[in-house]
Motif scaffolding. Structure first.
Motif, PDB file in Angstrom:
ATOM      1  N   PHE A  37      11.418 -33.422  40.178  1.00 28.17           N
ATOM      2  CA  PHE A  37      12.059 -33.099  41.165  1.00 28.17           C
ATOM      3  C   PHE A  37      13.452 -32.429  40.955  1.00 28.17           C
ATOM      4  CE2 PHE A  37      15.096 -36.756  40.212  1.00 28.17           C
ATOM      5  CZ  PHE A  37      14.332 -37.315  38.844  1.00 28.17           C
ATOM      6  N   LEU A  38      13.926 -32.280  40.390  1.00 28.11           N
ATOM      7  CA  LEU A  38      14.931 -31.616  39.542  1.00 28.11           C
ATOM      8  C   LEU A  38      15.186 -30.557  39.701  1.00 28.11           C
ATOM      9  CD1 LEU A  38      18.432 -31.957  39.294  1.00 28.11           C
ATOM     10  CD2 LEU A  38      17.617 -32.214  36.342  1.00 28.11           C
ATOM     11  N   LEU A  39      13.853 -30.280  38.569  1.00 30.20           N
ATOM     12  CA  LEU A  39      13.222 -29.043  37.987  1.00 30.20           C
ATOM     13  C   LEU A  39      12.981 -27.751  39.786  1.00 30.20           C
ATOM     14  CD1 LEU A  39      11.305 -28.798  35.621  1.00 30.20           C
ATOM     15  CD2 LEU A  39      13.559 -27.998  35.172  1.00 30.20           C
ATOM     16  N   ASP A  40      12.297 -29.019  40.534  1.00 35.98           N
ATOM     17  CA  ASP A  40      12.231 -28.085  41.524  1.00 35.98           C
ATOM     18  C   ASP A  40      12.787 -27.435  42.547  1.00 35.98           C
ATOM     19  OD1 ASP A  40       9.529 -28.525  41.497  1.00 35.98           O
ATOM     20  OD2 ASP A  40       8.965 -30.207  42.870  1.00 35.98           O
ATOM     21  N   ALA A  41      14.607 -28.158  42.236  1.00 34.65           N
ATOM     22  CA  ALA A  41      15.416 -28.433  43.223  1.00 34.65           C
ATOM     23  C   ALA A  41      16.070 -27.361  43.319  1.00 34.65           C
ATOM     24  CB  ALA A  41      16.860 -29.617  43.303  1.00 34.65           C
TER      25      ALA A  41
ATOM     26  N   PRO B  54      10.857 -25.539  51.907  1.00 38.12           N
ATOM     27  CA  PRO B  54      10.189 -26.063  52.740  1.00 38.12           C
ATOM     28  C   PRO B  54      10.429 -26.118  54.641  1.00 38.12           C
ATOM     29  CG  PRO B  54      11.165 -27.693  51.460  1.00 38.12           C
ATOM     30  CD  PRO B  54      11.207 -26.122  50.965  1.00 38.12           C
ATOM     31  N   PHE B  55      12.135 -25.580  54.163  1.00 37.03           N
ATOM     32  CA  PHE B  55      12.083 -26.140  56.334  1.00 37.03           C
ATOM     33  C   PHE B  55      13.636 -25.274  55.964  1.00 37.03           C
ATOM     34  CE2 PHE B  55      12.806 -30.274  54.548  1.00 37.03           C
ATOM     35  CZ  PHE B  55      14.545 -30.573  54.005  1.00 37.03           C
ATOM     36  N   GLN B  56      13.533 -25.067  57.030  1.00 39.22           N
ATOM     37  CA  GLN B  56      14.973 -24.155  56.805  1.00 39.22           C
ATOM     38  C   GLN B  56      16.373 -24.681  57.378  1.00 39.22           C
ATOM     39  OE1 GLN B  56      15.412 -20.720  56.650  1.00 39.22           O
ATOM     40  NE2 GLN B  56      13.308 -21.489  56.304  1.00 39.22           N
ATOM     41  N   VAL B  57      17.404 -24.485  56.507  1.00 43.55           N
ATOM     42  CA  VAL B  57      18.682 -25.326  56.708  1.00 43.55           C
ATOM     43  C   VAL B  57      19.652 -24.467  57.318  1.00 43.55           C
ATOM     44  CG1 VAL B  57      17.959 -26.329  54.782  1.00 43.55           C
ATOM     45  CG2 VAL B  57      19.910 -24.707  54.391  1.00 43.55           C
ATOM     46  N   SER B  58      19.975 -23.300  57.736  1.00 48.18           N
ATOM     47  CA  SER B  58      20.649 -23.326  58.106  1.00 48.18           C
ATOM     48  C   SER B  58      21.338 -23.928  58.876  1.00 48.18           C
ATOM     49  CB  SER B  58      20.216 -21.491  59.179  1.00 48.18           C
ATOM     50  OG  SER B  58      21.452 -20.608  59.626  1.00 48.18           O
TER      51      SER B  58
ATOM     52  N   LEU C  74      21.691 -33.431  41.747  1.00 49.06           N
ATOM     53  CA  LEU C  74      20.840 -33.196  43.111  1.00 49.06           C
ATOM     54  C   LEU C  74      21.695 -32.876  43.973  1.00 49.06           C
ATOM     55  CD1 LEU C  74      18.322 -35.662  42.732  1.00 49.06           C
ATOM     56  CD2 LEU C  74      17.432 -32.910  42.658  1.00 49.06           C
ATOM     57  N   LEU C  75      23.308 -34.381  44.717  1.00 50.13           N
ATOM     58  CA  LEU C  75      23.856 -33.669  45.571  1.00 50.13           C
ATOM     59  C   LEU C  75      25.053 -32.456  45.304  1.00 50.13           C
ATOM     60  CD1 LEU C  75      25.589 -37.150  45.129  1.00 50.13           C
ATOM     61  CD2 LEU C  75      23.973 -36.701  47.343  1.00 50.13           C
ATOM     62  N   GLN C  76      25.049 -32.047  43.969  1.00 45.56           N
ATOM     63  CA  GLN C  76      25.346 -30.753  44.251  1.00 45.56           C
ATOM     64  C   GLN C  76      24.558 -29.565  44.670  1.00 45.56           C
ATOM     65  OE1 GLN C  76      28.458 -30.368  43.352  1.00 45.56           O
ATOM     66  NE2 GLN C  76      27.920 -32.385  43.504  1.00 45.56           N
ATOM     67  N   VAL C  77      23.489 -29.020  44.487  1.00 45.70           N
ATOM     68  CA  VAL C  77      21.993 -28.594  44.883  1.00 45.70           C
ATOM     69  C   VAL C  77      22.135 -29.269  47.025  1.00 45.70           C
ATOM     70  CG1 VAL C  77      19.324 -28.153  44.955  1.00 45.70           C
ATOM     71  CG2 VAL C  77      21.122 -28.394  42.805  1.00 45.70           C
ATOM     72  N   GLY C  78      22.202 -30.165  46.847  1.00 49.11           N
ATOM     73  CA  GLY C  78      22.634 -30.497  48.489  1.00 49.11           C
ATOM     74  C   GLY C  78      24.064 -30.098  49.003  1.00 49.11           C
ATOM     75  N   GLY C  79      24.342 -29.499  48.466  1.00 48.79           N
ATOM     76  CA  GLY C  79      25.888 -28.941  48.925  1.00 48.79           C
ATOM     77  C   GLY C  79      26.832 -29.745  48.999  1.00 48.79           C
TER      78      GLY C  79
ATOM     79  N   PHE D 244      13.422 -36.333  52.987  1.00 50.57           N
ATOM     80  CA  PHE D 244      13.977 -37.166  52.444  1.00 50.57           C
ATOM     81  C   PHE D 244      13.046 -36.146  50.824  1.00 50.57           C
ATOM     82  CE2 PHE D 244      14.479 -40.328  55.575  1.00 50.57           C
ATOM     83  CZ  PHE D 244      16.143 -39.992  55.927  1.00 50.57           C
ATOM     84  N   LYS D 245      12.206 -35.953  51.136  1.00 51.54           N
ATOM     85  CA  LYS D 245      11.466 -35.307  49.592  1.00 51.54           C
ATOM     86  C   LYS D 245      12.738 -34.181  48.721  1.00 51.54           C
ATOM     87  CE  LYS D 245       7.257 -32.763  48.069  1.00 51.54           C
ATOM     88  NZ  LYS D 245       7.034 -33.517  46.366  1.00 51.54           N
ATOM     89  N   TYR D 246      12.508 -33.247  49.957  1.00 50.21           N
ATOM     90  CA  TYR D 246      13.754 -32.464  49.431  1.00 50.21           C
ATOM     91  C   TYR D 246      15.195 -32.677  49.766  1.00 50.21           C
ATOM     92  CZ  TYR D 246       9.192 -30.221  48.888  1.00 50.21           C
ATOM     93  OH  TYR D 246       8.221 -29.611  48.526  1.00 50.21           O
ATOM     94  N   ARG D 247      16.100 -34.998  50.046  1.00 50.99           N
ATOM     95  CA  ARG D 247      16.843 -34.858  50.077  1.00 50.99           C
ATOM     96  C   ARG D 247      17.775 -33.354  50.085  1.00 50.99           C
ATOM     97  NH1 ARG D 247      19.410 -36.551  54.354  1.00 50.99           N
ATOM     98  NH2 ARG D 247      20.916 -39.194  54.316  1.00 50.99           N
ATOM     99  N   TYR D 248      17.951 -32.649  48.673  1.00 58.08           N
ATOM    100  CA  TYR D 248      18.751 -31.989  48.671  1.00 58.08           C
ATOM    101  C   TYR D 248      19.577 -30.834  49.380  1.00 58.08           C
ATOM    102  CZ  TYR D 248      14.311 -30.212  45.982  1.00 58.08           C
ATOM    103  OH  TYR D 248      13.596 -30.213  45.506  1.00 58.08           O
TER     104      TYR D 248
END
Lengths: 603, 603
Positions: B528-532, A117-121, B214-219, A136-140
């Motif tokens: 939200f987890l499946l989306d992630a 949904p948005f770039q993170v590079s 989700l934090l793992q998905v977040g790197g 915050f919706k895609y906080r991950y």
């Protein structure tokens, strides 16, 4: 039994190295990395992939087009290859691993990624704006970006640094209950129905205040906790319904002990961002803070204090200044502002509930301008520059009326002027302890919950001790009695506050009495604390730091939301999980929410 | 500005030394101590007071009768005096400060104490029993006693030790929300009405499971938290509605990584009580644990495994043994038990829901006794000692019936026998990893909340990955598929457990499918987890330690209540604050508990 070591430094079964750890010393070695495709460039049939993990970035070269073909942004890869020196001229001095690249011999796709949904590079320069709702919706995904990730990692380091100081001083970390009884901070409680005691509810604590005091009665002597706290307040910007405080309490201490400890913690924290805070940190009395800066959290990165002019205008014929209080603050260079700017200042003042903001301009030649000037006597005009501290070319804003309101207006104007005129050194750190606050304040409309039933309510909270010189006579002048309390302010933000507590039951009861809390109500609400005070409670005191605020300052973040892993927005909505959410009738019934006591139960 | 240092080692404005720190090297110096009157003895007009602070005890000698007269147990004193050597023959070698005493020159009563509901003096030998209700109602007094204080202080040290290991491995401490959405552990949620979104409720988390994934998905790659968790379960002994877990999750790891890290943490913890745990810690498969010990948390401080006898009794004519499963466990020396003891064992078995506990005794001369023996064939009687492992003088208990029930009964009997016969070395520490648990179990009545709607429910939780060899075909045999999960067991207590998680959306959806959770429900509950998982989720896994249990084992405490500062009793009642408590109609209205959506809202 085959075993693999979970080695320090980030090795694991899946990888041999962290991407960011590679350098020229490894040239010729075969390594296995895991991470995300941060960016991909193609050059003459060769794919260059920036592989990102938590440690950094390494460039992976994939010569096999078939392998490279499907790899897109944020795919998760496991790459094995030889570390090689980049061809001459291709080194990247901006990258820790910029001298080398990995010539991939094996590439495994551990997971794919849909379009984001948005770039993170990390290659983005950080100026691209992504809406807060999406972030915050895609906080991950947001957390994969360098700045958000750095803020969360800094928070972890801040907690570790504070703990280190506290452990060196033998503080004991104690976890206090969160399913508990109403606590006395004066905000609204979050409530939890107790299924097993239908009709009864727990309250989530607004702070561990009562428990940390009970731990002192219990002889723990030095307590700390990084504690979750809950306040069900109406929405205001930069508030969260759940927040964290670094909570500290100790026995046999005085204000000086707690302040010294607080300074040690602040020093340790700011060293994380390579700033050395000189100690002792300056102190200002609450009275001086209000008099000079119109605020109990003065921003001392700049001067331009408020000037009191009630004496100067004692005999004025100008009705507007015939008030309990007249004061002024200088707007440097304000004389040259266009008229519409002064109009805008009027709007600004009105938006804060004031009638307006009287002003006088001082021309370069000393001529007074603005609508107020003509109402002043010659003598008043003549001495005005000297009295207000204005220089030629400045403007001066005035406020007159009730002292507290006029000071608050001037204090806010002082900060606003500083922002607009660039008086604030954004790299500066200015700390100050605000001490000697009043014990009580008149009960007013800014109290979320009216704890007592009298004209007086506690400024800090009901357990704050009067200063020693007031302890035997605070009832005589509740509005003048001083609290044994101290707040620490950083760049105009209150980052912590505490007090020496009452440890004698008789004093506690007298304080409750001033607040209109009678013995019965006191016993009902805080009976367990009053009881505890009967059994040898030691003198004690403490402090609590607003941890979200502290970390947001350290991180240079504009909002505490930036340093909270999964923040809520608006009126307490979590855009990620969509909490809160409706519950089923079954859940409602089961939780005992609608329990009605039988008539018999009352007997 | 006068400042006093908050010095390391416990100095403060009020005192110069900690009581427990005094020794002969200070003789001749004047010191100031603060603390409680632990004990008072009088001798020839001189009062000897044991002054206690958190560090220990020092003897204070008060020669002035008038000063000494009012001082009673648990008064809080500030004492200044000279450190002196105790008169010859009066030294106390059992006390760190036993060589010296303080000859008081000044005594200030900082607070008085009423008579206590129970005694707290360290001079008591610890065997005096105080009822748990009184102890927890007056927990602030209970914590002055040596054992309760030591347990709480040990907990702080345990948390610090675990954090040290995790910080060395670059783990990031992240605080996850507690006002959130229902989490999927399968117990009942505590609910919190959201005043600002009437009709909507938050749930308190049963664990940070979803957020740590989700934090793992977040790197973040390596996360930990000492996290408060909430489960609204029916009362069982040694359960608390809020509890703490050391919660850990990491990316790019395999089972071996997490187990190695877990062992490092366990080693660091047990070193706090001077125990060196050898690693690698033994592993046992779930299947073997059930087969040999009838438990998924086998106590391996002793042997005496279950023996399976279905083959042995394959052709038996004894109806009771014509079952899916027959097994036995030896009661060493049991042959000499009186008849009423065997009757008591029948009652024990019945209290566990079994019909009884068949047994055979083996006389010293090899004669078989007990009611079962006469039902067996000669061949069955002859080989029985060898088949069951019984020695002359032993008894053997049998269970027959459905495998899982019979094994559970024999497993419980094995532990009970060990307790009664002193087979358990109370000083031993036996750790074991239980691995290869099933992924699913039949949906049963012991699930508090039925998450899915099929015959199968998750053994660990719905996010546990199947083992690699099952990942493509677990649907073919849900009852046989193995989970990539591991539990760590200490002396028969499960102290931690975790798994490698599913990180692919397709696998997660297939697992939900087996559990009867359709795509719509999955999206509603965990969307939200499946989306992630669509956006490049890395392989990840983790573990959580039950922190209350871990610390209670370290402290040698009989219950987790002992290592919780302010525990709840019974059905979630806090005897200190009397929470939960009724709320007022105003609170109820304000919290929006009774919000009814208008018909229009439904449109």
């Amino acid at each position: 039994m085959v075993r693999f070591p979970f080695l320090p430094g980030g090795f694991s079964v899946l990888r041999t190295h962290k991407a960011g750890s590679l350098d020229a010393s490894l040239i010729g070695q075969t390594v296995t990395l895991t991470g995300w495709v941060d960016r991909r460039r193609d050059h003459g049939g060769v794919a260059f992939i920036d592989l990102r993990d938590a440690s950094g970035i390494a460039q992976v070269v994939i010569r096999d087009e078939e392998i490279a073909h499907p790899l897109r942004s944020e795919f998760v890869l496991k790459v094995t290859g030889e570390v090689s020196r980049r061809p001459e001229g291709n080194a990247n001095p901006n990258l820790a691993t910029g001298e080398i690249e990995i010539i991939a011999s094996e590439v495994e796709v551990l997971n794919e990624s849909a379009a984001l949904p948005f770039q993170v590079s990390t290659a983005l320069d950080g100026t691209e704006t992504v809406g807060e709702d999406a972030r915050f919706k895609y906080r991950y995904l947001d957390l994969r970006r360098p700045a958000p990730a750095a803020a969360i990692r800094l928070r972890s380091k801040a907690s570790a640094a504070a703990r280190r100081v506290l452990e060196e001083h033998d503080f004991v970390e104690v976890e206090t209950p969160t399913l508990t009884r109403s606590t006395p901070e004066g905000a609204r409680d979050f409530l939890v129905p107790a299924r097993l005691s239908p009709g009864s509810w727990y309250a989530l604590p607004q702070s561990p205040q009562l428990f940390k005091q009970l731990l002192q009665v219990g002889g723990i002597e030095r307590y700390y906790q990084i504690a979750r706290c809950y306040r069900d307040e109406d929405f205001r910007a930069d508030r969260q319904p759940e927040f964290t405080q670094l909570d500290i309490e100790a026995s046999f201490v005085d204000q000086e002990d707690v302040i010294a400890l607080g300074e040690e913690i602040v020093q340790a924290l700011w060293r994380l961002i390579d700033v050395e805070i000189p100690t002792p940190i300056e102190r200002i009395t609450f009275a001086d803070a209000m008099r000079l800066y119109g605020s109990d959290k003065p921003d001392l990165r700049f001067g331009n204090a408020i000037v009191e002019l009630a004496d100067y205008f004692a005999d004025t014929t100008f009705r507007v200044f015939q008030q309990e209080y007249v004061g002024s603050v200088v707007h440097p260079g304000g004389a040259s502002l266009p008229r519409r700017q002064f109009d805008a200042w009027q709007d600004w003042a009105k938006s804060r509930g004031a009638k307006g903001l009287a002003y006088v301009t001082f021309g370069e030649d000393g001529t007074l301008g603005g609508p107020v000037a003509k109402n002043l006597s010659d003598a008043e005009r003549e001495g005005l520059a000297a009295a207000t501290g204005a220089q030629p070319g400045d403007a001066v804003f005035f406020a007159a009326g009730r002292t507290s309101e006029a000071r608050a207006l001037l204090g806010a104007a002082r900060v606003e002027i500083a922002k607009r005129t660039g008086q604030i050194d954004e790299s500066a750190w200015s700390f100050v302890w605000v001490v000697d606050a009043p014990l009580f304040k008149p009960t007013g409309e800014d109290d979320d919950v009216d704890l007592g039933h009298s004209a007086w309510t506690a400024v800090h909270h009901a357990f704050t001790s009067p200063k020693p010189e007031w302890i035997d006579r605070f009832e005589e002048a509740p509005g003048e009695a001083l609290a044994y309390a101290y707040d620490i302010v950083c760049n105009g933000n209150e980052i912590g506050g505490g007090s020496i507590r009452i440890h004698r039951r008789d004093v506690q009861e007298r304080v409750f009495d001033v607040m209109g809390i009678g013995p019965e109500e006191a016993q009902e609400k805080f009976g367990f604390l009053l009881d505890a005070f009967q059994f040898g409670a030691p003198p004690h005191g403490g402090i609590a730091f607003g941890w979200d605020r502290v970390v947001s300052l350290l991180a240079g973040a504009p909002s505490i939301r930036e340093v909270i892993a999964f923040p809520k927005i608006g009126s307490g909505f979590d855009p990620l999980t969509a909490a809160p959410a409706p519950i089923t009738p079954e859940q409602r019934a089961e939780a005992g929410v609608d329990y009605e006591p039988e008539e018999d139960d009352e007997a």
